[in-house]
Write a protein that holds these residues in place. Structure first.
Motif, PDB file in Angstrom:
ATOM      1  N   VAL A 188       2.511   5.727  -1.485  1.00 27.14           N
ATOM      2  CA  VAL A 188       2.175   5.055  -0.229  1.00 27.14           C
ATOM      3  C   VAL A 188       0.742   4.546  -0.273  1.00 27.14           C
ATOM      4  O   VAL A 188       0.442   3.456   0.216  1.00 27.14           O
ATOM      5  CB  VAL A 188       2.413   5.992   0.970  1.00 27.14           C
ATOM      6  CG1 VAL A 188       1.847   5.410   2.246  1.00 27.14           C
ATOM      7  CG2 VAL A 188       3.901   6.275   1.132  1.00 27.14           C
ATOM      8  N   THR A 189      -0.158   5.319  -0.862  1.00 26.31           N
ATOM      9  CA  THR A 189      -1.551   4.886  -0.960  1.00 26.31           C
ATOM     10  C   THR A 189      -1.676   3.635  -1.831  1.00 26.31           C
ATOM     11  O   THR A 189      -2.322   2.654  -1.435  1.00 26.31           O
ATOM     12  CB  THR A 189      -2.427   6.012  -1.531  1.00 26.31           C
ATOM     13  OG1 THR A 189      -2.330   7.148  -0.682  1.00 26.31           O
ATOM     14  CG2 THR A 189      -3.871   5.586  -1.631  1.00 26.31           C
ATOM     15  N   VAL A 190      -1.073   3.653  -2.997  1.00 35.49           N
ATOM     16  CA  VAL A 190      -1.165   2.501  -3.893  1.00 35.49           C
ATOM     17  C   VAL A 190      -0.528   1.269  -3.263  1.00 35.49           C
ATOM     18  O   VAL A 190      -1.144   0.193  -3.203  1.00 35.49           O
ATOM     19  CB  VAL A 190      -0.514   2.819  -5.256  1.00 35.49           C
ATOM     20  CG1 VAL A 190      -0.325   1.549  -6.080  1.00 35.49           C
ATOM     21  CG2 VAL A 190      -1.346   3.819  -6.016  1.00 35.49           C
ATOM     22  N   TRP A 191       0.707   1.392  -2.771  1.00 33.14           N
ATOM     23  CA  TRP A 191       1.383   0.229  -2.210  1.00 33.14           C
ATOM     24  C   TRP A 191       0.750  -0.209  -0.898  1.00 33.14           C
ATOM     25  O   TRP A 191       0.776  -1.406  -0.563  1.00 33.14           O
ATOM     26  CB  TRP A 191       2.871   0.492  -2.056  1.00 33.14           C
ATOM     27  CG  TRP A 191       3.546   0.426  -3.377  1.00 33.14           C
ATOM     28  CD1 TRP A 191       4.028   1.463  -4.109  1.00 33.14           C
ATOM     29  CD2 TRP A 191       3.769  -0.750  -4.156  1.00 33.14           C
ATOM     30  NE1 TRP A 191       4.537   1.003  -5.295  1.00 33.14           N
ATOM     31  CE2 TRP A 191       4.391  -0.348  -5.352  1.00 33.14           C
ATOM     32  CE3 TRP A 191       3.502  -2.099  -3.962  1.00 33.14           C
ATOM     33  CZ2 TRP A 191       4.760  -1.249  -6.335  1.00 33.14           C
ATOM     34  CZ3 TRP A 191       3.865  -3.000  -4.953  1.00 33.14           C
ATOM     35  CH2 TRP A 191       4.492  -2.577  -6.115  1.00 33.14           C
ATOM     36  N   GLY A 192       0.172   0.715  -0.160  1.00 33.17           N
ATOM     37  CA  GLY A 192      -0.552   0.334   1.046  1.00 33.17           C
ATOM     38  C   GLY A 192      -1.752  -0.535   0.719  1.00 33.17           C
ATOM     39  O   GLY A 192      -2.004  -1.547   1.384  1.00 33.17           O
ATOM     40  N   HIS A 193      -2.473  -0.177  -0.329  1.00 33.28           N
ATOM     41  CA  HIS A 193      -3.612  -0.988  -0.742  1.00 33.28           C
ATOM     42  C   HIS A 193      -3.165  -2.344  -1.300  1.00 33.28           C
ATOM     43  O   HIS A 193      -3.836  -3.359  -1.095  1.00 33.28           O
ATOM     44  CB  HIS A 193      -4.459  -0.236  -1.776  1.00 33.28           C
ATOM     45  CG  HIS A 193      -5.300   0.834  -1.164  1.00 33.28           C
ATOM     46  ND1 HIS A 193      -4.856   2.119  -1.022  1.00 33.28           N
ATOM     47  CD2 HIS A 193      -6.545   0.804  -0.650  1.00 33.28           C
ATOM     48  CE1 HIS A 193      -5.797   2.839  -0.452  1.00 33.28           C
ATOM     49  NE2 HIS A 193      -6.841   2.060  -0.209  1.00 33.28           N
TER      50      HIS A 193
END
Length: 70
Positions: free
Chosen positions: A55-60
């Motif tokens: 979620v962190t990677v795809w959110g960024h």
């Protein structure tokens, strides 16, 4: 994202602490049920850690794409 970071930290701590507790119970008593519970909590911790990472990677990525094409 700050709320998400804190939420995931609480969720991961909520699975790490019981895992350590049950592993300690297993070490001192040798009960197989404690080992099975510790292993289940450890697996959940890994699932939540991978969810947090994804979620962190795809959110960024989504935020960067939004700013790029806006």
């Amino acid at each position: 994202m700050t709320f998400f970071y804190w939420f995931m930290a609480v969720v991961m701590a909520a699975t790490l602490l019981p895992s350590v507790l049950y592993m300690g119970i297993y070490v001192f008593t040798g009960e197989d049920e404690a080992f099975l519970r510790a292993r289940k909590f450890w697996v959940l911790l890994r699932v939540f850690a991978l969810l947090f990472f994804n979620v962190t990677v795809w959110g960024h990525v989504i935020v960067a794409a939004w700013q790029l094409f806006r």
